[in-house]
Design a protein around this motif. Structure first.
Motif, PDB file in Angstrom:
ATOM      1  N   PRO A  87     -13.785  72.312  64.175  1.00 35.28           N
ATOM      2  CA  PRO A  87     -13.116  71.008  64.176  1.00 35.28           C
ATOM      3  C   PRO A  87     -12.377  70.784  65.492  1.00 35.28           C
ATOM      4  CG  PRO A  87     -11.986  72.532  62.710  1.00 35.28           C
ATOM      5  CD  PRO A  87     -13.182  73.251  63.243  1.00 35.28           C
ATOM      6  N   VAL A  88     -12.373  69.534  65.941  1.00 37.96           N
ATOM      7  CA  VAL A  88     -11.658  69.160  67.160  1.00 37.96           C
ATOM      8  C   VAL A  88     -10.680  68.035  66.827  1.00 37.96           C
ATOM      9  CG1 VAL A  88     -13.496  69.889  68.724  1.00 37.96           C
ATOM     10  CG2 VAL A  88     -13.482  67.570  67.859  1.00 37.96           C
ATOM     11  N   PRO A  89      -9.581  67.918  67.574  1.00 37.75           N
ATOM     12  CA  PRO A  89      -8.593  66.877  67.295  1.00 37.75           C
ATOM     13  C   PRO A  89      -9.166  65.462  67.429  1.00 37.75           C
ATOM     14  CG  PRO A  89      -7.677  68.554  68.728  1.00 37.75           C
ATOM     15  CD  PRO A  89      -9.150  68.821  68.636  1.00 37.75           C
ATOM     16  N   ASP A  90      -8.677  64.556  66.590  1.00 39.59           N
ATOM     17  CA  ASP A  90      -9.026  63.131  66.659  1.00 39.59           C
ATOM     18  C   ASP A  90      -7.722  62.338  66.660  1.00 39.59           C
ATOM     19  OD1 ASP A  90     -10.420  60.742  66.698  1.00 39.59           O
ATOM     20  OD2 ASP A  90     -10.931  60.788  64.577  1.00 39.59           O
ATOM     21  N   LEU A  91      -7.157  62.058  65.496  1.00 43.90           N
ATOM     22  CA  LEU A  91      -5.844  61.415  65.430  1.00 43.90           C
ATOM     23  C   LEU A  91      -4.775  62.420  65.875  1.00 43.90           C
ATOM     24  CD1 LEU A  91      -4.105  58.992  64.685  1.00 43.90           C
ATOM     25  CD2 LEU A  91      -4.102  59.798  62.325  1.00 43.90           C
ATOM     26  N   ALA A  92      -5.020  63.678  65.589  1.00 40.60           N
ATOM     27  CA  ALA A  92      -4.136  64.742  66.071  1.00 40.60           C
ATOM     28  C   ALA A  92      -4.566  65.116  67.488  1.00 40.60           C
ATOM     29  CB  ALA A  92      -4.240  65.962  65.156  1.00 40.60           C
ATOM     30  N   THR A  93      -3.602  65.492  68.305  1.00 38.29           N
ATOM     31  CA  THR A  93      -3.946  65.984  69.639  1.00 38.29           C
ATOM     32  C   THR A  93      -4.120  67.487  69.614  1.00 38.29           C
ATOM     33  OG1 THR A  93      -1.616  66.164  70.248  1.00 38.29           O
ATOM     34  CG2 THR A  93      -2.763  64.115  70.841  1.00 38.29           C
ATOM     35  N   SER A  94      -3.450  68.131  68.662  1.00 40.28           N
ATOM     36  CA  SER A  94      -3.559  69.580  68.513  1.00 40.28           C
ATOM     37  C   SER A  94      -3.062  69.960  67.128  1.00 40.28           C
ATOM     38  CB  SER A  94      -2.727  70.303  69.577  1.00 40.28           C
ATOM     39  OG  SER A  94      -1.356  69.983  69.408  1.00 40.28           O
ATOM     40  N   TYR A  95      -3.319  71.205  66.765  1.00 34.27           N
ATOM     41  CA  TYR A  95      -2.792  71.706  65.504  1.00 34.27           C
ATOM     42  C   TYR A  95      -2.573  73.199  65.612  1.00 34.27           C
ATOM     43  CZ  TYR A  95      -7.573  73.215  64.393  1.00 34.27           C
ATOM     44  OH  TYR A  95      -8.810  73.801  64.415  1.00 34.27           O
ATOM     45  N   THR A  96      -1.642  73.696  64.780  1.00 37.18           N
ATOM     46  CA  THR A  96      -1.381  75.138  64.721  1.00 37.18           C
ATOM     47  C   THR A  96      -1.502  75.578  63.273  1.00 37.18           C
ATOM     48  OG1 THR A  96       0.996  74.774  64.471  1.00 37.18           O
ATOM     49  CG2 THR A  96       0.174  75.113  66.709  1.00 37.18           C
ATOM     50  N   THR A  97      -1.763  76.859  63.113  1.00 34.95           N
ATOM     51  CA  THR A  97      -1.905  77.448  61.788  1.00 34.95           C
ATOM     52  C   THR A  97      -0.896  78.572  61.646  1.00 34.95           C
ATOM     53  OG1 THR A  97      -4.267  77.005  61.931  1.00 34.95           O
ATOM     54  CG2 THR A  97      -3.578  78.500  60.215  1.00 34.95           C
ATOM     55  N   SER A  98      -0.266  78.665  60.482  1.00 40.60           N
ATOM     56  CA  SER A  98       0.677  79.757  60.243  1.00 40.60           C
ATOM     57  C   SER A  98      -0.090  81.072  60.134  1.00 40.60           C
ATOM     58  CB  SER A  98       1.470  79.494  58.964  1.00 40.60           C
ATOM     59  OG  SER A  98       0.613  79.549  57.835  1.00 40.60           O
ATOM     60  N   PRO A  99       0.584  82.206  60.323  1.00 36.08           N
ATOM     61  CA  PRO A  99      -0.095  83.506  60.243  1.00 36.08           C
ATOM     62  C   PRO A  99      -0.809  83.746  58.911  1.00 36.08           C
ATOM     63  CG  PRO A  99       2.064  83.774  61.235  1.00 36.08           C
ATOM     64  CD  PRO A  99       1.976  82.352  60.746  1.00 36.08           C
ATOM     65  N   ALA A 101      -2.244  81.449  57.215  1.00 38.24           N
ATOM     66  CA  ALA A 101      -3.267  80.388  57.134  1.00 38.24           C
ATOM     67  C   ALA A 101      -3.047  79.447  55.954  1.00 38.24           C
ATOM     68  CB  ALA A 101      -4.668  80.992  57.087  1.00 38.24           C
ATOM     69  N   LYS A 102      -1.780  79.283  55.565  1.00 38.92           N
ATOM     70  CA  LYS A 102      -1.483  78.359  54.473  1.00 38.92           C
ATOM     71  C   LYS A 102      -0.790  77.086  54.945  1.00 38.92           C
ATOM     72  CE  LYS A 102      -1.268  81.578  50.639  1.00 38.92           C
ATOM     73  NZ  LYS A 102      -0.472  82.019  49.492  1.00 38.92           N
ATOM     74  N   THR A 103      -0.247  77.086  56.154  1.00 35.28           N
ATOM     75  CA  THR A 103       0.447  75.906  56.666  1.00 35.28           C
ATOM     76  C   THR A 103      -0.194  75.487  57.981  1.00 35.28           C
ATOM     77  OG1 THR A 103       2.514  76.581  55.632  1.00 35.28           O
ATOM     78  CG2 THR A 103       2.664  74.941  57.389  1.00 35.28           C
ATOM     79  N   TYR A 104      -0.570  74.214  58.051  1.00 39.27           N
ATOM     80  CA  TYR A 104      -1.170  73.635  59.254  1.00 39.27           C
ATOM     81  C   TYR A 104      -0.237  72.548  59.745  1.00 39.27           C
ATOM     82  CZ  TYR A 104      -5.388  75.980  57.713  1.00 39.27           C
ATOM     83  OH  TYR A 104      -6.286  76.930  57.330  1.00 39.27           O
ATOM     84  N   THR A 105       0.065  72.570  61.027  1.00 41.59           N
ATOM     85  CA  THR A 105       0.942  71.566  61.627  1.00 41.59           C
ATOM     86  C   THR A 105       0.132  70.807  62.679  1.00 41.59           C
ATOM     87  OG1 THR A 105       2.862  72.972  61.261  1.00 41.59           O
ATOM     88  CG2 THR A 105       3.105  71.163  62.837  1.00 41.59           C
ATOM     89  N   PHE A 106       0.119  69.481  62.552  1.00 45.15           N
ATOM     90  CA  PHE A 106      -0.656  68.616  63.440  1.00 45.15           C
ATOM     91  C   PHE A 106       0.280  67.817  64.324  1.00 45.15           C
ATOM     92  CE2 PHE A 106      -3.107  69.356  59.654  1.00 45.15           C
ATOM     93  CZ  PHE A 106      -4.369  69.627  60.138  1.00 45.15           C
TER      94      PHE A 106
END
Length: 165
Positions: A87-99, A101-106
Motif C-alpha cells: 500500500p502507498v499513501p493517498d489521502l495520507a502522506t505517511s503512516y506508522t505502525t506500533s510495534p 502492529a495493532k495501532t496505525y497512525t496516518f
C-alpha cells in the motif's frame, strides 16, 4: 419551463433513435437449427456489469462499483498499478505502525478539500471509518474490532486506528 420542454424533446428523440437502432432491416429467419436466435433476430442484449446497488463507499462491495468509488473518493492508502502487495499513501502522506502492529497512525495530506470547499480533517476520516463499522451491510465486517480516533486539536493532521483483537 422552456428547459423542461427541451429535455422532454431530447428524451423522445433519444428513445426513438434507440428503438430504431434495435429494429432490423431485411428478413430474419427467426431461429437457427440449434434453437438459438440468429444474429438478425430482434433480441436486445444489455450490458449489466455496471448495475450497482449503491455508490456509497460504506455499502459498496461489487467489483465494478469499487472501481467507480476509487475514482470518486480519496482513501487513506491505495495501490500503484497492479502491485497490490504494497500500500502507498493517498489521502495520507505517511503512516506508522506500533510495534505490536495493532495501532496505525496516518498523517493526512494538507490542503485536501471536500467538493463544497471544506477542509478534510482527521475527524472526517474517523467519522467515515466509524460509519463503515456501524452500518449494517457489506463491507462493515472489515472494520470489526477496529477503533478509530482523531487528535483533540482539529489542526493536528493525523488519525489513528487500533485493532483490539
Amino acid at each position: 419551463m422552456r428547459l423542461n420542454q427541451w429535455l422532454a424533446a431530447g428524451c423522445v428523440v433519444a428513445v426513438t433513435g434507440g428503438l430504431a437502432a434495435c429494429g432490423s432491416s431485411g428478413s430474419s429467419s427467426g431461429s437457427s437449427a440449434g434453437g438459438t436466435s440468429s444474429p438478425a433476430s430482434s433480441n436486445l442484449v444489455v450490458e449489466t456489469s455496471f448495475v450497482l446497488k449503491t455508490l456509497d463507499p460504506a455499502r459498496m462491495f461489487e467489483p465494478t462499483g469499487l472501481m467507480i468509488d476509487h475514482v470518486l473518493y480519496d482513501t487513506l492508502l491505495t495501490y500503484k498499478g497492479s502491485d497490490v502487495t504494497t500500500p502507498v499513501p493517498d489521502l495520507a502522506t505517511s503512516y506508522t505502525t506500533s510495534p505490536d502492529a495493532k495501532t496505525y497512525t496516518f498523517t493526512l495530506r494538507q490542503g485536501v478539500k471536500f467538493a463544497n470547499g471544506d477542509p478534510v480533517t482527521a475527524a472526517d476520516v474517523v467519522f467515515s471509518l466509524t460509519r463503515t463499522k456501524n452500518i449494517n451491510g457489506n463491507p462493515s465486517f472489515l472494520m470489526a474490532g477496529i477503533t478509530a480516533t482523531a487528535p483533540s486539536s482539529p489542526t493536528r493532521p493525523w488519525a489513528s486506528w487500533t485493532r483490539t483483537r
